[in-house]
Design a protein around this motif. Structure first.
Motif, mmCIF file in Angstrom:
data_model
loop_
_atom_site.group_PDB
_atom_site.id
_atom_site.type_symbol
_atom_site.label_atom_id
_atom_site.label_comp_id
_atom_site.label_asym_id
_atom_site.label_seq_id
_atom_site.Cartn_x
_atom_site.Cartn_y
_atom_site.Cartn_z
ATOM 1 N N TYR A 13 0.831 -1.203 0.000
ATOM 2 C CA TYR A 13 0.000 0.000 0.000
ATOM 3 C C TYR A 13 0.866 1.255 0.000
ATOM 4 C CZ TYR A 13 -2.879 3.794 1.767
ATOM 5 O OH TYR A 13 -3.494 5.003 1.928
ATOM 6 N N PHE A 14 1.846 1.307 0.881
ATOM 7 C CA PHE A 14 2.716 2.479 0.933
ATOM 8 C C PHE A 14 3.594 2.570 -0.320
ATOM 9 C CE2 PHE A 14 1.744 1.874 5.455
ATOM 10 C CZ PHE A 14 1.356 3.167 5.790
ATOM 11 N N LEU A 15 3.941 1.409 -0.886
ATOM 12 C CA LEU A 15 4.715 1.422 -2.121
ATOM 13 C C LEU A 15 3.902 2.035 -3.259
ATOM 14 C CD1 LEU A 15 7.364 0.459 -3.532
ATOM 15 C CD2 LEU A 15 6.131 -1.650 -4.084
ATOM 16 N N CYS A 16 2.658 1.614 -3.393
ATOM 17 C CA CYS A 16 1.791 2.166 -4.446
ATOM 18 C C CYS A 16 1.479 3.632 -4.188
ATOM 19 C CB CYS A 16 0.505 1.359 -4.537
ATOM 20 S SG CYS A 16 0.725 -0.322 -5.169
ATOM 21 N N ARG A 17 1.353 4.006 -2.947
ATOM 22 C CA ARG A 17 1.114 5.417 -2.626
ATOM 23 C C ARG A 17 2.316 6.273 -3.045
ATOM 24 N NH1 ARG A 17 -2.433 8.196 0.669
ATOM 25 N NH2 ARG A 17 -1.641 10.202 1.445
ATOM 26 N N TYR A 18 3.512 5.721 -2.912
ATOM 27 C CA TYR A 18 4.711 6.445 -3.344
ATOM 28 C C TYR A 18 4.712 6.629 -4.859
ATOM 29 C CZ TYR A 18 9.595 7.049 -4.713
ATOM 30 O OH TYR A 18 10.753 7.482 -5.302
ATOM 31 N N PHE A 19 4.405 5.548 -5.609
ATOM 32 C CA PHE A 19 4.408 5.647 -7.061
ATOM 33 C C PHE A 19 3.248 6.497 -7.578
ATOM 34 C CE2 PHE A 19 6.934 1.603 -6.886
ATOM 35 C CZ PHE A 19 8.079 2.143 -7.435
ATOM 36 N N ASN A 20 2.126 6.485 -6.868
ATOM 37 C CA ASN A 20 0.990 7.313 -7.267
ATOM 38 C C ASN A 20 1.227 8.795 -7.007
ATOM 39 O OD1 ASN A 20 -0.561 5.256 -8.222
ATOM 40 N ND2 ASN A 20 -2.145 5.394 -6.670
ATOM 41 N N ARG A 21 2.154 9.097 -6.120
ATOM 42 C CA ARG A 21 2.346 10.466 -5.663
ATOM 43 C C ARG A 21 1.065 11.032 -5.065
ATOM 44 N NH1 ARG A 21 7.655 11.201 -4.907
ATOM 45 N NH2 ARG A 21 8.879 10.767 -6.777
ATOM 46 N N GLY A 22 0.318 10.150 -4.405
ATOM 47 C CA GLY A 22 -0.949 10.564 -3.815
ATOM 48 C C GLY A 22 -1.728 9.355 -3.361
ATOM 49 N N PRO A 23 -3.019 9.532 -3.064
ATOM 50 C CA PRO A 23 -3.839 8.416 -2.564
ATOM 51 C C PRO A 23 -3.903 7.261 -3.552
ATOM 52 C CG PRO A 23 -4.944 10.523 -2.235
ATOM 53 C CD PRO A 23 -3.767 10.792 -3.109
ATOM 54 N N VAL A 24 -4.075 6.062 -3.024
ATOM 55 C CA VAL A 24 -4.193 4.864 -3.851
ATOM 56 C C VAL A 24 -5.628 4.655 -4.294
ATOM 57 C CG1 VAL A 24 -3.868 2.356 -3.885
ATOM 58 C CG2 VAL A 24 -2.224 3.811 -2.701
ATOM 59 N N PHE A 25 -6.590 4.983 -3.454
ATOM 60 C CA PHE A 25 -7.997 4.727 -3.742
ATOM 61 C C PHE A 25 -8.707 6.004 -4.135
ATOM 62 C CE2 PHE A 25 -6.652 1.507 -0.688
ATOM 63 C CZ PHE A 25 -7.031 0.344 -1.336
ATOM 64 N N SER A 26 -9.657 5.881 -5.043
ATOM 65 C CA SER A 26 -10.497 7.007 -5.409
ATOM 66 C C SER A 26 -11.686 7.075 -4.465
ATOM 67 C CB SER A 26 -10.987 6.855 -6.855
ATOM 68 O OG SER A 26 -11.795 5.688 -6.987
ATOM 69 N N LYS A 27 -12.486 8.124 -4.607
ATOM 70 C CA LYS A 27 -13.626 8.297 -3.725
ATOM 71 C C LYS A 27 -14.867 7.551 -4.210
ATOM 72 C CE LYS A 27 -12.130 12.824 -2.046
ATOM 73 N NZ LYS A 27 -12.486 14.259 -1.877
ATOM 74 N N SER A 28 -14.894 7.143 -5.467
ATOM 75 C CA SER A 28 -16.057 6.448 -6.023
ATOM 76 C C SER A 28 -15.942 4.953 -5.811
ATOM 77 C CB SER A 28 -16.177 6.741 -7.520
ATOM 78 O OG SER A 28 -15.013 6.290 -8.203
ATOM 79 N N ARG A 29 -17.088 4.298 -5.631
ATOM 80 C CA ARG A 29 -17.119 2.853 -5.456
ATOM 81 C C ARG A 29 -17.095 2.151 -6.803
ATOM 82 N NH1 ARG A 29 -21.602 1.654 -0.678
ATOM 83 N NH2 ARG A 29 -20.517 2.760 1.011
ATOM 84 N N GLN A 30 -16.825 0.834 -6.726
ATOM 85 C CA GLN A 30 -16.793 0.039 -7.940
ATOM 86 C C GLN A 30 -18.169 -0.035 -8.579
ATOM 87 O OE1 GLN A 30 -14.318 -1.740 -9.491
ATOM 88 N NE2 GLN A 30 -12.877 -2.509 -7.994
ATOM 89 N N GLY A 31 -19.196 -0.210 -7.752
ATOM 90 C CA GLY A 31 -20.523 -0.467 -8.287
ATOM 91 C C GLY A 31 -20.695 -1.938 -8.597
ATOM 92 N N ALA A 32 -21.817 -2.293 -9.209
ATOM 93 C CA ALA A 32 -22.107 -3.700 -9.521
ATOM 94 C C ALA A 32 -21.116 -4.221 -10.553
ATOM 95 C CB ALA A 32 -23.535 -3.831 -10.041
ATOM 96 N N LEU A 33 -20.520 -5.374 -10.263
ATOM 97 C CA LEU A 33 -19.566 -6.000 -11.172
ATOM 98 C C LEU A 33 -20.265 -7.097 -11.951
ATOM 99 C CD1 LEU A 33 -16.456 -6.337 -8.847
ATOM 100 C CD2 LEU A 33 -16.923 -4.569 -10.528
ATOM 101 N N ARG A 34 -20.283 -6.979 -13.270
ATOM 102 C CA ARG A 34 -20.876 -7.995 -14.134
ATOM 103 C C ARG A 34 -19.750 -8.730 -14.831
ATOM 104 N NH1 ARG A 34 -26.052 -7.984 -14.630
ATOM 105 N NH2 ARG A 34 -25.894 -9.335 -16.449
ATOM 106 N N GLU A 35 -19.733 -10.061 -14.670
ATOM 107 C CA GLU A 35 -18.646 -10.859 -15.232
ATOM 108 C C GLU A 35 -19.181 -11.726 -16.358
ATOM 109 O OE1 GLU A 35 -15.782 -11.916 -11.762
ATOM 110 O OE2 GLU A 35 -17.827 -12.160 -11.092
#
Length: 518
Positions: free
Chosen positions: A496-518
């Motif tokens: 998590y901290f590794l990805c936060r470093y490469f993102n230069r910011g938060p890893v997660f967005s504020k929006s949810r995934q929503g319904a996943l259709r496979e």
């Protein structure tokens, strides 16, 4: 050329047709349930009067469950999907190994008394199939995708040039930890001190070399996909060094983990890996690597030779027609010996471990009632330097002394023996522990896959890093839960901290995934 997108490749179900549990068509789901119901009827009755009949019927039910999934349900077509990985490991560890025990092909472990006690062999197959059926039922349900849809998406804003440089620096920083665990304990005094108090941290840092290789693979294949060859030389140097270092540890797993990192990043960022090529390559690698690594481990860990001298002995041995040039306590076969194939089955001895658990619990040892599981949240994050008496996360010694060499088995073999996840569930809660535990694992595996792979596009490199760590646990069915999933929790925190470093910011967005259709 069409860009590879796993979500687009996923097999979608017609939106106009009704579905059961979100993914499986009703008629085919009823067929699946009928096969599973037959397995549960066997589970309840246990068919203890005829262990041979139970053994064969259970194996045919397992085959029916697997074919039902592959040819009738077919949610996706991905070689790295968790259910495919788990099914493959069950085939090797329990089904194929059970066949070797039944036909008395490999007298290395415990089949000297299994051959005269087919009821235990039949129960082992029965519990294995029942556990896999529950796993498959939970995996095919819509609970995993439903939970994944409630979480926010990951976002990627990686700078590729910075990624390449950082991956090389991280690999050079973590490589000394990898080299430190190559030599057996007692080789150097400072090594014993470091491994005693900082063993978990050193092991975690050493495992990050594979993550660094994967990150540099993202950099390499990102430009390769655009028709530009950039960073090929450092990439292959890192790969070769990692494979050699993995071999010098004396075990096969580090080499397979390195290759897994390579194939995973290639599969999801450049070109998908074909199933038949992966299967043939995996089996071929096992046939080649297993005899050599076993002979090398005996030289280094038993005869206490220096790794350089051990490699020289192996080369001399291979040039002398594979005749055994050294003696060892394990009586391992010579390299490329005619019986090497039979002895390879001893590597996947999960069936032996589960049978040993059934022979010991509850006749000679009480059920543990979750005692091996309850300390997992505490032991994961507590350093041994601050808690010297901390219980060992791995159950190898506990299993060896209390079950493998216990009164029910009386085995003479030593070493750290893998209890398997099925065995740990059994010694804690009995047969019903296997059913409920595998049900929970099925939901968890599908949740991880639905959230990371199905719910994100192919160019979201954050999910590849997390999914690589998860795949290691999907394959670790021979390890106990605290060892495999405790390691996963710690690695997720670091990633998590590794990805936060490469993102230069938060890893997660504020929006949810929503319904996943496979």
């Amino acid at each position: 050329m069409k860009r590879f997108n796993l979500t687009e490749r996923a097999l979608r179900i017609n939106a106009g047709r009704k579905t059961v549990l979100g993914s499986v068509q009703p008629a085919r789901f009823l067929l699946f349930c009928s096969v599973m119901a037959a397995c549960l009827v066997l589970m309840i009755s246990q068919a203890s009067k005829d262990g041979e009949w139970t053994f064969w019927v259970s194996n045919f039910i397992f085959l029916g469950l697997l074919l039902n999934y592959l040819f009738f349900i077919r949610l996706r077509n991905d070689i790295f999907e968790p259910v495919i990985l788990v099914a493959g490991m069950f085939l090797l560890v329990f089904i194929a190994r059970g066949m070797f025990l039944y036909f008395d092909l490999d007298p290395v472990h415990i089949n000297s008394w299994v051959s005269s006690n087919l009821s235990l062999l039949g129960r082992m197959s029965l519990y294995t199939v029942a556990g896999f059926a529950m796993f498959l039922l939970a995996y095919c349900s819509g609970l995993g995708p439903f939970l994944a849809g409630r979480l926010p998406r990951m976002k990627t804003t990686w700078n590729m040039d910075m990624l390449g440089t950082s991956a090389i620096r991280a690999y050079c920083f973590c490589l000394p930890a990898k080299l430190l665990i190559i030599f057996p304990q007692g080789t150097y005094a400072f090594q014993d001190v470091l491994m005693r108090y900082l063993g978990n941290i050193i092991g975690l840092i050493a495992s990050l070399t594979d993550v660094a290789l994967l990150l540099y693979g993202v950099y390499y294949y990102h430009y390769r996909k655009q028709g530009v060859v950039r960073g090929a030389t450092p990439f292959y140097i890192m790969l070769i060094v990692q494979l050699i270092a993995g071999f010098l540890t004396g075990y096969r797993e580090p080499m397979f983990i390195t290759l897994l990192a390579l194939l995973l990043v290639r599969h999801y960022t450049w070109r998908p890996l074909k199933a038949r090529i992966a299967i043939i390559g995996f089996l071929g690698l096992i046939l080649i690597v297993t005899p050599i690594s076993r002979s090398y481990r005996n030289l280094v860990w038993v005869e206490r030779k220096n790794p350089t001298d051990a490699v020289g002995s192996l080369l001399q041995e291979s040039l002398s027609s594979g005749k055994k040039q050294h003696a060892s306590d394990n009586n391992s076969p010579a390299i490329f010996d005619s019986k090497a194939l039979l002895n390879i089955s001893g590597r996947f001895h999960g069936a032996d471990s589960l049978i040993a658990c059934m022979a010991t619990v509850p006749d000679y040892m009480r059920y543990q009632n979750g005692e091996t599981l309850y300390l997992l949240p505490i032991t994961v994050f507590a350093p041994r330097a601050f808690w010297p008496e901390k219980p060992k996360i791995g159950l190898g010694t506990f299993f060896r002394e209390n079950i493998w060499k216990g009164p029910g088995n009386e085995s003479k073999s030593g070493g750290q023996i893998a209890i398997t996840q099925m065995g740990e569930l059994y010694i804690n809660f009995g047969p019903w522990g296997i059913l409920i535990g595998m049900l929970i694992l099925g939901v968890f595996h599908r949740f991880i896959y639905a959230y990371l792979i199905v719910g994100h596009k192919h160019n979201n490199y954050n999910v590849l890093v997390f999914y690589f760590a998860a795949v290691l646990c999907f394959l670790a069915i021979e390890r106990n839960f605290a060892f495999s999933y405790g390691y996963l929790i710690k690695l997720f925190v670091v990633l998590y901290f590794l990805c936060r470093y490469f993102n230069r910011g938060p890893v997660f967005s504020k929006s949810r995934q929503g319904a996943l259709r496979e």
